[in-house]
Design an enzyme around this catalytic site. Structure first.
Site, mmCIF file in Angstrom:
data_model
loop_
_atom_site.group_PDB
_atom_site.id
_atom_site.type_symbol
_atom_site.label_atom_id
_atom_site.label_comp_id
_atom_site.label_asym_id
_atom_site.label_seq_id
_atom_site.Cartn_x
_atom_site.Cartn_y
_atom_site.Cartn_z
ATOM 1 N N LEU A 166 0.871 -1.180 0.000
ATOM 2 C CA LEU A 166 0.000 0.000 0.000
ATOM 3 C C LEU A 166 0.903 1.224 0.000
ATOM 4 C CD1 LEU A 166 -2.780 -0.873 2.649
ATOM 5 C CD2 LEU A 166 -2.965 -0.964 0.156
ATOM 6 N N ASP A 167 0.483 2.277 -0.659
ATOM 7 C CA ASP A 167 1.275 3.511 -0.670
ATOM 8 C C ASP A 167 1.401 4.056 0.754
ATOM 9 O OD1 ASP A 167 1.328 3.319 -3.422
ATOM 10 O OD2 ASP A 167 -0.371 4.684 -3.700
ATOM 11 N N LYS A 168 2.382 4.921 0.938
ATOM 12 C CA LYS A 168 2.614 5.489 2.282
ATOM 13 C C LYS A 168 1.357 6.182 2.817
ATOM 14 C CE LYS A 168 5.691 8.948 4.296
ATOM 15 N NZ LYS A 168 5.292 10.219 3.661
ATOM 16 N N LYS B 108 -5.077 5.192 -7.880
ATOM 17 C CA LYS B 108 -4.867 6.633 -8.112
ATOM 18 C C LYS B 108 -4.764 6.926 -9.607
ATOM 19 C CE LYS B 108 -2.539 7.228 -3.698
ATOM 20 N NZ LYS B 108 -1.239 7.206 -3.036
#
Ligand code: URA
Length: 206
Positions: free
Chosen positions: A102-104, A189
């Site tokens: 997962l992205d930050k 995104k």
């Protein structure tokens, strides 16, 4: 409770006491990936990953479900930011690795495991494991975007597999759910970016 390694091995039912002694002497036993020859060394059989010739004999496998907060990177180490490993009880830290990423700034469900087969099944593109996200956007999306997601939207270098966009009560909204069955870099995104929307918050629900 801590137990002697030779006892852990013989309790596993896989080895007799003398076989356990020989296996230890021959360097066939590892704990946390490192060879241990001393049968008197003590570990917790519930959590310590004891292997014989690389195959688990104790500790079973571990699958953790982490509700990841924003601000942590999905990595086992990072020079700049805290990692998801910092959120785990120390007994698991050297044992499990994240399944996917997962992205930050993304929150929500992250699986970590020491079960390589399970991780592979979850990640292999041909497994098509569905992932459900909740996305907050900088403006509404509606039935038109839902149709484009269904058809397979282009995100520059590739066309995504058909994805499902859930609109609350079927109406345009800037808080939506989206279900995808692949996991390319920044995929959600980039999908919303392709319909002119920016994701302002993202959370994996399932
Ligand atoms: N898609 C993204 O863009 N980011 C994530 O963290 C997960 C899916």
């Amino acid at each position: 409770m801590l137990q002697r390694l030779d006892k852990i091995l013989s309790n596993s039912g896989r080895l007799t006491r003398s076989q356990a002694r020989d296996a230890l002497k021959a360097g066939r036993v590892a704990v946390y990936g490192e060879t241990v020859r001393d049968g008197a060394a003590k570990f917790d059989p519930e959590t310590a990953p004891v292997t014989l010739d690389g195959a688990p004999v104790a500790g079973g496998t571990v699958v953790l479900l982490l509700n990841k907060p924003a601000g942590y990177v999905t990595a086992t180490r990072d020079s700049r930011f805290p990692t998801v490993m910092d959120l785990l009880p120390s007994v698991y830290r050297r044992r499990v690795v994240p399944v996917g990423r997962l992205d930050k700034d993304t929150r929500g469900l992250l699986i970590l495991t020491d079960d390589g087969d399970f991780a592979h099944r979850m990640l292999a593109p041909k497994s098509h494991v569905w992932k459900l996200y909740e996305a907050e956007l900088d403006g509404p999306v509606g039935p038109e975007e839902r149709e484009r997601f269904r058809e397979g939207i282009s995100i520059g270098d590739r066309i995504c597999l058909p994805a499902e966009l859930y609109l609350p009560e079927g109406k345009p909204s800037s808080l939506v759910r989206v279900r995808i069955r692949e996991g390319k870099f920044h995929q959600v995104k980039r999908m919303f970016g392709a319909v002119g929307r920016e994701v302002t918050a993202l959370k994996r629900l399932r």
